[in-house]
Design an enzyme around this catalytic site. Sequence first.
Site, PDB file in Angstrom:
ATOM      1  N   PHE A 161      -0.624   9.790  -7.275  1.00 24.72           N
ATOM      2  CA  PHE A 161      -0.628   8.687  -7.113  1.00 24.72           C
ATOM      3  C   PHE A 161      -1.483   7.687  -8.227  1.00 24.72           C
ATOM      4  CE2 PHE A 161      -0.913  10.333  -2.611  1.00 24.72           C
ATOM      5  CZ  PHE A 161       0.491  10.760  -2.532  1.00 24.72           C
ATOM      6  N   SER A 205       0.954  -1.254  -0.238  1.00 23.07           N
ATOM      7  CA  SER A 205      -0.186   0.021  -0.016  1.00 23.07           C
ATOM      8  C   SER A 205       0.879   1.204   0.069  1.00 23.07           C
ATOM      9  CB  SER A 205      -1.022   0.120   1.140  1.00 23.07           C
ATOM     10  OG  SER A 205      -1.707   1.271   1.469  1.00 23.07           O
ATOM     11  N   TRP A 216       2.280   1.714  -3.473  1.00 22.03           N
ATOM     12  CA  TRP A 216       1.314   2.289  -4.383  1.00 22.03           C
ATOM     13  C   TRP A 216       1.083   3.648  -4.244  1.00 22.03           C
ATOM     14  CZ3 TRP A 216      -3.309   5.020  -3.236  1.00 22.03           C
ATOM     15  CH2 TRP A 216      -4.022   4.840  -4.412  1.00 22.03           C
ATOM     16  N   HIS A 217       1.147   4.198  -3.139  1.00 22.97           N
ATOM     17  CA  HIS A 217       1.360   5.653  -2.953  1.00 22.97           C
ATOM     18  C   HIS A 217       2.381   6.461  -3.745  1.00 22.97           C
ATOM     19  CE1 HIS A 217      -1.965   4.974  -0.027  1.00 22.97           C
ATOM     20  NE2 HIS A 217      -2.358   6.132   0.028  1.00 22.97           N
ATOM     21  N   GLY A 218       3.516   5.719  -3.976  1.00 21.32           N
ATOM     22  CA  GLY A 218       4.692   6.379  -4.534  1.00 21.32           C
ATOM     23  C   GLY A 218       5.851   5.664  -4.629  1.00 21.32           C
TER      24      GLY A 218
END
Length: 470
Positions: free
Chosen positions: A470, A320, A323-325
Amino acid sequence: MLFYEPLFLTVFPAFYALYLLARGTSARKWVLLVASTLFYLWGEPVFVLILVASTALDYALSFHLSDPSPCSVRRLALAAGIVNNLGILFVYKYADFLANNFNWALSPFGAHRLPLLHLALPIGISFVVFEKITYLVDTYRGISKPAATFWDYCLFVLFFPKLLAGPILKYHEMRDQIAKPRTVEWSDFGFGFLRFSRGIGRKLLIADPLGTFVNSVFAADPASLDAGRAWLALASFTLQIYFDFAGYSDMAIGLARMLGFGLKENFDKPYISRSITEFWRRWHISLTTWIRDYLYKPLGGNREGEARTYLNLWICFLLSGLWHGASWNFVLWGAYNGLFLTLDRLFLRDALERCGPVIATIATLLIVMIGWAIFRSDSPAHLMTFLSALSGLTHATNASEIPAEVPFTLVLGAFISLLPATAFYPALIRAYDTNAWLRTLTVAALVVIYVLAIARAVTVPFQPFIYFRF
């Protein structure tokens, strides 16, 4: 194109009139599909071609994901679809990050450096990729059937209200609405406009004023901050990211409702949570449910013992974070949340419950805020110095003036965020439900908020939504 840009506010009424005048299911779908394509094409003229090609591949593969296709063919089709989508995400989002780290690791040996692609990250790519994967997996699992037409699937992928920053949708939840968009009623317009007004107010009147201050503080050397300014900036970012992202979700839900579509909620008063587990049930609900359904459960969930459960939680939140960066700070942020979710299951949630609701809410909020410090910092080195500033261990030299609007906006945002945790909130909701004058006052207030937000939008330089990257 931003929802509050003059261009969007000029074009949308014309599109909306055309949509309302469209007669029949086919006409409404084509108007919406063309508008959605142009909306994304305006900001991503090159990537939209890749997106359409990838969407066509998804659609072709979906017919080989269920019976009567042999099991081996179904698995191969699913793997090909997932690789196709994750491959796009990898190239645009993670290739340079991995190349940079590889070059750094081999630099002492004088090895040849890997070239960087320097590709601009398409807006909303992570949201789009996750939605496309849900379509493939749900078809494979038998939860959903392939889209009736390729254009129906394109409309699901490109549906403009949610396209740039969610909420993350599942095709089977939207299939009937997309297959036959219903006739828009006055109640749809009224509810949608008021919900959009709330969202634009959250973004422009709370998130953006705080964001200007946050950006100035985090751009400075954290070693120059005193503890007060560091905590003020962190509190401001805590509210900024909530009102920014929840504001976008409000606008997306409102615009969709104006078109006769219903989208699921993405936030549920997250800052009144009394544990980290509860926080993640209330924050970015569409992402956390995606992680639960498409990652946590396939890994085994909590069915294979406590040790495996903790490992699965860590894996899910590490991914996760990524996934954000593509940054080590996001990896640290994922690990941080995975740690506290594990501690929740071990003892922390029960301990906070014994402390009472006030202490539990305050403690949870502090844990979340430290997490936001990890999230907002540019690098691990910046983070460590900023944490030192929070602890009062730095030598403060930054004496820049705090904008007058920051304290007021901070108090207002905190009041709105924490009011649902008070004993007054249920009584306020009952009063709203039973008093027509209070509902009328709320409508008038939202109209005023809309006007003020638009006035700010045309006079103050815009700040992109945080989750656009994102």
